[in-house]
Each structure stands twice: as structure tokens, then as C-alpha cells.
Scaffold this motif. Structure first.
Motif, short mmCIF file in Angstrom:
data_model
loop_
_atom_site.label_atom_id
_atom_site.label_comp_id
_atom_site.label_asym_id
_atom_site.label_seq_id
_atom_site.Cartn_x
_atom_site.Cartn_y
_atom_site.Cartn_z
N UNK A 1 0.92 -1.62 -0.42
CA UNK A 1 0.18 -0.35 -0.24
C UNK A 1 0.96 1.28 0.22
N UNK A 2 1.53 1.11 -1.17
CA UNK A 2 2.56 2.41 -0.80
C UNK A 2 3.69 2.79 -0.57
N UNK A 3 3.46 1.72 0.54
CA UNK A 3 5.24 1.80 2.09
C UNK A 3 5.21 0.95 2.16
N UNK A 4 6.62 0.66 3.15
CA UNK A 4 7.60 -0.43 3.31
C UNK A 4 7.32 -1.03 4.72
N UNK A 5 6.19 -2.51 4.34
CA UNK A 5 6.05 -3.00 6.05
C UNK A 5 7.02 -4.22 6.63
N UNK A 6 6.21 -4.25 7.45
CA UNK A 6 6.86 -6.02 8.43
C UNK A 6 5.89 -6.36 7.90
N UNK A 7 6.31 -8.10 7.69
CA UNK A 7 5.75 -8.12 6.86
C UNK A 7 6.17 -9.73 8.48
N UNK A 8 7.67 -9.87 8.98
CA UNK A 8 7.96 -11.18 9.62
C UNK A 8 8.99 -10.59 10.65
N UNK A 9 9.05 -10.94 12.20
CA UNK A 9 9.98 -10.13 12.98
C UNK A 9 10.59 -11.35 13.78
N UNK A 10 11.06 -12.50 13.52
CA UNK A 10 11.02 -13.64 14.42
C UNK A 10 12.36 -13.38 15.58
N UNK A 11 12.72 -13.58 16.73
CA UNK A 11 13.38 -13.09 17.59
C UNK A 11 13.24 -14.50 18.69
N UNK A 12 14.55 -14.61 19.28
CA UNK A 12 14.67 -14.79 20.15
C UNK A 12 15.97 -14.38 20.95
N UNK A 13 15.76 -14.31 22.78
CA UNK A 13 16.47 -13.81 23.27
C UNK A 13 16.44 -12.07 23.45
N UNK A 14 17.59 -11.36 23.47
CA UNK A 14 17.16 -9.67 23.71
C UNK A 14 17.56 -8.63 22.65
N UNK A 15 16.26 -9.20 21.48
CA UNK A 15 16.64 -9.07 20.32
C UNK A 15 15.46 -7.93 19.32
N UNK A 16 15.38 -7.19 19.48
CA UNK A 16 13.92 -6.62 19.20
C UNK A 16 13.60 -5.28 18.27
N UNK A 17 12.41 -5.29 17.72
CA UNK A 17 12.67 -3.97 16.79
C UNK A 17 11.74 -3.29 17.69
N UNK A 18 11.56 -2.01 18.28
CA UNK A 18 11.02 -1.21 18.97
C UNK A 18 9.75 -0.35 18.39
N UNK A 19 10.10 -0.32 16.39
CA UNK A 19 8.23 -0.21 16.22
C UNK A 19 9.20 0.49 15.13
N UNK A 20 8.33 0.73 13.34
CA UNK A 20 8.64 1.04 12.55
C UNK A 20 8.29 2.68 12.34
N UNK A 21 8.75 3.43 11.80
CA UNK A 21 8.41 4.90 11.61
C UNK A 21 8.81 5.16 10.46
N UNK A 22 7.80 5.81 9.63
CA UNK A 22 7.72 6.66 8.33
C UNK A 22 8.01 8.31 8.51
N UNK A 23 9.00 8.86 8.25
CA UNK A 23 9.59 9.82 8.67
C UNK A 23 9.63 10.59 7.11
N UNK A 24 9.18 9.71 6.01
CA UNK A 24 9.66 10.67 4.69
C UNK A 24 8.92 10.18 3.64
N UNK A 25 8.53 11.01 3.10
CA UNK A 25 7.09 10.37 1.92
C UNK A 25 7.02 9.40 1.19
#
Length: 310
Positions: free
Chosen positions: A45-69
């Protein structure tokens, strides 16, 4: 003077001598903390989306930001422990699907702590960070982490690998600080092994391997680090002409005259190198290079992640 003999036929003096020369057992590694994350980005839908974020242990994605048009996703990777101790492994894997555009960074410098009482030749003492970027057709990946601080006495292995299609675009950097200059700690013991591999359409176009030992002449030699405590490499899939390279190099020398900068156009890859006293100086210089390259590479201005200003 007579002395007693053990049941095994060895005198007490001989047993004492054997004990004196016998090697002490290596301390046992008390724990191994492995952390990994497997990320997939895709165009939706016109922007990059997070489709998968499988993690093990203490390593995470905080969140996705979209500051660019243009829909580029700014991805902040969080590693709450903040560093690696003996035996730790940190693994980051990213796939950018066709048309996806992700900029990945970290909120703070990574740290690789001292290995106490363990032999660096023992594989169990290695502290490993591995990054693999897999880029499908038409995708864009900007891997722009903050620096890695390698404490004196650490045993670090830093692996970065890029597998891209011919029409994918990427810009990545790797910045290393040896010791802790702010604490007057120099890197006189320990080891750093740094590996960078770039393949395009399954063909290797860049393979680099550096091995630095705190006791090695490379630390001070004119053909080595020349006493510098920080170094970095930036690689981008963009082509600059001679005038553009010269202008960029002139700008770097004007702003950071004490550092040693090297700019090279190697076929389809632009490579920048830093050697100097400050990882922060290297990062600021690489940001300036990235800001110059992005309009040429992607046709849009560079917008710094907000987390760099916190």
C-alpha cells in the motif's frame, strides 16, 4: 635426604613438581546468551511494511517509523543488554522483498566486553555479531548502525554479508572503536576479526577480512592502524565520477582535517574508509557521505533517524 613414595611409585617431590608445571584448567564459561532476529520487509500500500520479525533472546524491533514521503521504513533494533560478554552471539538477518525500502539503525553504540581469564585461542571465548542482508529485485536497504566499542581484552568477531540482486540498492557502514578513549583505556590485549562480504547476483564483488591483535605491530605500523583507535568502512551501490569523488574528499578533509579518509570507486561499488581517533568523528563523516550519496543513488534527500539526536 630420603623422602616417601606414593602408592603409584612417585615421590612427593615429583608430585609437587608435576603440580607446579601442569597447566591450570581454563575457567568454565558460565553462560552463553544468544540473541537473533529474522526480519522481512515488503512493499504494501505504498510503503514498506514489516512482514516478519522472529526473534530469540533480547533482540527486538522497537517499531517502524515513516518520516519520509517515499514510504521508507525506519527500523530501530534494540538489544537491551547493550553488549556482548564471553561466548555471546548476536545474529541479525534481513530480507527486503521486491520494492521494499528499509533503513535500519541502533539507538546506541554496541559494546563487546572484556574476556577475563580466558585464552583467546579458545573458540568458546569468541563474542560474535553476524549481520546478513538479502535484497530482492528493486529493493533498498540502508544498514546504518552506531559504532561498536571493543573493550580492551575482548575477543570479537564481526561478520557482515550482503546478498543483492543487480538492481537492488544498498548503503552500509561498519564503525569500530578499539578500547575506550574517554576512559583512557587503550586496546593492548584482545582481538578483533572483521569480515565484510558483498555478492551481487550470486557473484562476490567485495570480500574483506581484517584481523587485529592488540599486541600486534599492526596497531602502530604505518601500513596498519598508525596508532589510530577507530576505523570504519562504508559501502554503497552507487557510481560517482572523478569530480564528485574529489569534491566529497575535499569536504571531508576540510571538516575533519586530522582524520585519514579514503574514497574508492570499485566498479559498481563506492567505498569510503576512515582511520582516526574518534568513532563519533567517523560516524559524522559517514553521515555526511551518506547525505551526499543518497540523492544520486535513490533520487531523494537523506533524512536522519530521529533516534540519532537523542
Amino acid at each position: 635426604m630420603p623422602h616417601s613414595t606414593s602408592a603409584a611409585g612417585l615421590s612427593e617431590l615429583e608430585l609437587a613438581a608435576d603440580d607446579a608445571i601442569a597447566p591450570s584448567p581454563l575457567p568454565q564459561v558460565a553462560r552463553q546468551w544468544c540473541a537473533s532476529i529474522d526480519i522481512e520487509l515488503a512493499q504494501r500500500a505504498g510503503r514498506t511494511a514489516l512482514m516478519r520479525a522472529r526473534h530469540k533472546g533480547p533482540l527486538r524491533i522497537q517499531r517502524l517509523f515513516y518520516p519520509e514521503a517515499n514510504g521508507c521504513a525506519h527500523v530501530y533494533l534494540l538489544h537491551p543488554p547493550g553488549g556482548l560478554v564471553v561466548g555471546d552471539e548476536l545474529t541479525i538477518s534481513l530480507r527486503a522483498a521486491a520494492g521494499a525500502h528499509g533503513l535500519l539503525t541502533t539507538p546506541s553504540a554496541g559494546k563487546i566486553y572484556t574476556v577475563n581469564g580466558l585464552r583467546h585461542s579458545d573458540a568458546a571465548t569468541t563474542q560474535t555479531q553476524s549481520v546478513r542482508l538479502m535484497l530482492d529485485a528493486g529493493s533498498v536497504c540502508e544498514w546504518l548502525p552506531q559504532e561498536t566499542i571493543v573493550f580492551n581484552g575482548a575477543n570479537a568477531r564481526l561478520n557482515t554479508r550482503v546478498d543483492a540482486t543487480a538492481d537492488a540498492k544498498f548503503c552500509l557502514w561498519d564503525i569500530v572503536c578499539l578500547g575506550r578513549p574517554a576512559s583512557q583505556e587503550r586496546f593492548t590485549e584482545g582481538r578483533v576479526e572483521q569480515i565484510l562480504q558483498v555478492s551481487v547476483d550470486h557473484r562476490p564483488v567485495l570480500i574483506e577480512r581484517n584481523r587485529i591483535d592488540g599486541r600486534d605491530p599492526i596497531m602502530q605500523a604505518p601500513w596498519g592502524l598508525k596508532g589510530a583507535g577507530s576505523f570504519g568502512t562504508l559501502v554503497a551501490s552507487v557510481t560517482l565520477n572523478r569530480d564528485q569523488v574529489d569534491l566529497l574528499l575535499e569536504t571531508l578533509h576540510e571538516r575533519w582535517p586530522d582524520a585519514k579518509w579514503g574514497l574508492t570507486q570499485k566498479k559498481q561499488l563506492f567505498i569510503a574508509r576512515y582511520l582516526g581517533a574518534s568513532a563519533a568523528e567517523c560516524r559524522f563523516g559517514f553521515i555526511a557521505i551518506w547525505q551526499s550519496l543518497r540523492p544520486i543513488m535513490l533520487g531523494c534527500e537523506a533524512l536522519e533517524p530521529r533516534i540519532w539526536n537523542t
